[in-house]
Motif scaffolding. Structure first.
Motif, PDB file in Angstrom:
ATOM      1  N   CYS A 117      96.082  48.543  65.897  1.00 15.69           N
ATOM      2  CA  CYS A 117      94.934  49.259  66.461  1.00 15.69           C
ATOM      3  C   CYS A 117      95.360  50.109  67.652  1.00 15.69           C
ATOM      4  CB  CYS A 117      93.863  48.255  66.887  1.00 15.69           C
ATOM      5  SG  CYS A 117      92.421  48.987  67.681  1.00 15.69           S
ATOM      6  N   VAL A 118      96.187  49.551  68.531  1.00 15.21           N
ATOM      7  CA  VAL A 118      96.625  50.292  69.709  1.00 15.21           C
ATOM      8  C   VAL A 118      97.522  51.464  69.304  1.00 15.21           C
ATOM      9  CG1 VAL A 118      97.889  50.115  71.888  1.00 15.21           C
ATOM     10  CG2 VAL A 118      96.395  48.266  71.168  1.00 15.21           C
ATOM     11  N   GLN A 119      98.341  51.283  68.293  1.00 15.43           N
ATOM     12  CA  GLN A 119      99.152  52.388  67.795  1.00 15.43           C
ATOM     13  C   GLN A 119      98.275  53.517  67.252  1.00 15.43           C
ATOM     14  OE1 GLN A 119     101.560  50.094  65.022  1.00 15.43           O
ATOM     15  NE2 GLN A 119     103.384  50.369  66.292  1.00 15.43           N
ATOM     16  N   ARG A 120      97.208  53.150  66.581  1.00 20.34           N
ATOM     17  CA  ARG A 120      96.351  54.146  65.921  1.00 20.34           C
ATOM     18  C   ARG A 120      95.417  54.866  66.890  1.00 20.34           C
ATOM     19  NH1 ARG A 120      91.953  52.755  61.100  1.00 20.34           N
ATOM     20  NH2 ARG A 120      91.090  54.868  60.886  1.00 20.34           N
ATOM     21  N   PHE A 121      94.839  54.118  67.851  1.00 16.87           N
ATOM     22  CA  PHE A 121      93.773  54.688  68.678  1.00 16.87           C
ATOM     23  C   PHE A 121      94.122  54.856  70.153  1.00 16.87           C
ATOM     24  CE2 PHE A 121      91.447  52.727  65.099  1.00 16.87           C
ATOM     25  CZ  PHE A 121      90.673  53.807  64.689  1.00 16.87           C
ATOM     26  N   PHE A 122      95.221  54.231  70.613  1.00 17.21           N
ATOM     27  CA  PHE A 122      95.474  54.212  72.048  1.00 17.21           C
ATOM     28  C   PHE A 122      96.876  54.704  72.426  1.00 17.21           C
ATOM     29  CE2 PHE A 122      91.973  51.279  71.401  1.00 17.21           C
ATOM     30  CZ  PHE A 122      91.107  51.600  72.439  1.00 17.21           C
ATOM     31  N   HIS A 123      97.463  55.521  71.589  1.00 18.57           N
ATOM     32  CA  HIS A 123      98.715  56.215  71.928  1.00 18.57           C
ATOM     33  C   HIS A 123      99.810  55.266  72.421  1.00 18.57           C
ATOM     34  CE1 HIS A 123      96.635  60.070  71.543  1.00 18.57           C
ATOM     35  NE2 HIS A 123      95.676  59.583  72.304  1.00 18.57           N
ATOM     36  N   LEU A 124     100.012  54.180  71.709  1.00 16.29           N
ATOM     37  CA  LEU A 124     101.038  53.227  72.108  1.00 16.29           C
ATOM     38  C   LEU A 124     102.416  53.863  71.994  1.00 16.29           C
ATOM     39  CD1 LEU A 124     101.695  50.287  72.902  1.00 16.29           C
ATOM     40  CD2 LEU A 124     101.931  49.795  70.452  1.00 16.29           C
ATOM     41  N   PRO A 125     103.192  53.890  73.085  1.00 16.70           N
ATOM     42  CA  PRO A 125     104.534  54.482  73.010  1.00 16.70           C
ATOM     43  C   PRO A 125     105.456  53.645  72.130  1.00 16.70           C
ATOM     44  CG  PRO A 125     103.817  54.186  75.300  1.00 16.70           C
ATOM     45  CD  PRO A 125     102.872  53.414  74.441  1.00 16.70           C
ATOM     46  N   SER A 126     106.460  54.294  71.571  1.00 16.72           N
ATOM     47  CA  SER A 126     107.486  53.558  70.848  1.00 16.72           C
ATOM     48  C   SER A 126     108.259  52.720  71.858  1.00 16.72           C
ATOM     49  CB  SER A 126     108.439  54.520  70.131  1.00 16.72           C
ATOM     50  OG  SER A 126     107.733  55.302  69.194  1.00 16.72           O
ATOM     51  N   GLY A 127     108.424  51.459  71.570  1.00 17.02           N
ATOM     52  CA  GLY A 127     109.109  50.591  72.512  1.00 17.02           C
ATOM     53  C   GLY A 127     109.363  49.234  71.904  1.00 17.02           C
ATOM     54  N   ASP A 128     109.804  48.323  72.721  1.00 18.20           N
ATOM     55  CA  ASP A 128     110.170  46.978  72.292  1.00 18.20           C
ATOM     56  C   ASP A 128     108.938  46.089  72.343  1.00 18.20           C
ATOM     57  OD1 ASP A 128     111.387  44.631  71.637  1.00 18.20           O
ATOM     58  OD2 ASP A 128     112.793  44.603  73.328  1.00 18.20           O
ATOM     59  N   ILE A 129     108.282  45.917  71.175  1.00 16.93           N
ATOM     60  CA  ILE A 129     107.075  45.101  71.087  1.00 16.93           C
ATOM     61  C   ILE A 129     107.301  44.033  70.023  1.00 16.93           C
ATOM     62  CG2 ILE A 129     104.603  45.075  70.594  1.00 16.93           C
ATOM     63  CD1 ILE A 129     104.584  48.049  71.419  1.00 16.93           C
ATOM     64  N   GLU A 130     107.139  42.782  70.406  1.00 17.33           N
ATOM     65  CA  GLU A 130     107.373  41.664  69.492  1.00 17.33           C
ATOM     66  C   GLU A 130     106.066  40.922  69.241  1.00 17.33           C
ATOM     67  OE1 GLU A 130     110.009  37.531  69.370  1.00 17.33           O
ATOM     68  OE2 GLU A 130     110.759  39.281  70.451  1.00 17.33           O
ATOM     69  N   ILE A 131     105.805  40.627  67.965  1.00 15.39           N
ATOM     70  CA  ILE A 131     104.639  39.842  67.606  1.00 15.39           C
ATOM     71  C   ILE A 131     105.005  38.373  67.750  1.00 15.39           C
ATOM     72  CG2 ILE A 131     102.971  39.281  65.803  1.00 15.39           C
ATOM     73  CD1 ILE A 131     102.696  42.104  66.945  1.00 15.39           C
ATOM     74  N   ALA A 132     104.434  37.723  68.745  1.00 14.72           N
ATOM     75  CA  ALA A 132     104.748  36.325  69.022  1.00 14.72           C
ATOM     76  C   ALA A 132     103.710  35.761  69.973  1.00 14.72           C
ATOM     77  CB  ALA A 132     106.148  36.203  69.638  1.00 14.72           C
TER      78      ALA A 132
END
Length: 258
Positions: A117-132
């Motif tokens: 959702c944040v990638q789609r609507f809130f311009h999330l920058p490319s970076g180191d994001i881990e699902i945990a």
């Protein structure tokens, strides 16, 4: 105050997207070039300026910038909880403008739906994001960080993991010798706040507490080393802070040091 105003506008008339899965409901709203997110209720998880996504509009997020007041050549930051990506947008913007130097920036988010959702609507920058799970992650991470940011908020003792288990010890272990833990806290009782401050003193040398005018939340900055006192006027004048805040400090009532 932006958050209080937008809570009144959090209704179907301003909803632009609903994302649902088995255990998650995300609602995105937009009014007057402001976009915000809820988990299907009226509690706002974060606000973004559509025209200037790098701005930190929440007083809580603005105070997180205190981590850059240390005299360090670079900063490694661990952000526990993605929210709407406000911290990521601001920090990467400051890095690109050469106002701060990031040696590492890692974000932990338990929900893949939130990340999408944040990638789609809130311009999330490319970076180191881990699902945990953030708490479990602290048990396994081997890298040390200069700063840990935490924007969870709970209003009862049952959910308050700060007072349970060994979270504060784990956070201290992940931080370097001069590291800082900065987190949002809702003082749901005087006893809980007193107990938390006592626990913090076991693992951290100095504590800064920030109180707001229009929020019951407070920000606590716990440092593993002695640090200089935060002056509100100096904080407001810091170039990196001025670059990503709108009327920074307007919501801060008082800063305490322990």
């Amino acid at each position: 105050m932006i958050i209080l105003e937008l809570e009144r506008l959090t209704n179907t008339n301003h909803c632009i997207a609903v994302i649902e899965s088995d255990d998650t409901k995300l609602c995105v709203y937009e009014v007057d070039a402001l976009r915000w997110l809820t988990f299907g209720d009226t509690v706002i998880q974060g606000v973004m300026s559509v025209a200037r996504p790098e701005l930190l509009l929440s007083p809580v997020s603005q105070v997180f910038l205190m981590c850059f007041l240390q005299d360090k050549p670079s900063y490694s930051v661990l952000n526990l909880g993605l929210g709407t990506g406000a911290v990521e947008r601001a920090f990467y913007y400051l890095y690109e403008k050469q106002l701060i130097n990031l040696s590492a920036m890692k974000s932990i988010e338990v929900s893949p739906e939130v990340k999408q959702c944040v990638q789609r609507f809130f311009h999330l920058p490319s970076g180191d994001i881990e699902i945990a799970d953030a708490l479990s992650y602290l048990n396994t991470v081997s890298q040390q960080y200069d700063v840990i940011l935490l924007d969870f908020c709970f209003d009862n003792a049952e959910d308050d993991f700060m007072l349970q288990g060994d979270f504060l010890q784990q956070a201290s272990n992940v931080l370097g010798d001069t590291g800082e833990l900065i987190f949002n806290y809702c003082p749901y009782s005087e006893v809980a706040l007193e107990n938390l401050l006592k626990l913090l003193k076991r693992n951290f040398t100095s504590i800064t507490l920030v109180e707001f005018f229009d929020l019951k939340n407070i920000i606590i900055k716990a440092s593993k080393s002695s640090c200089s006192l935060v002056d509100l006027k100096e904080f407001q004048a810091y170039p990196a802070i001025k670059a990503v805040t709108a009327e920074v400090g307007a919501g801060i009532q008082k800063i305490y040091h322990f």
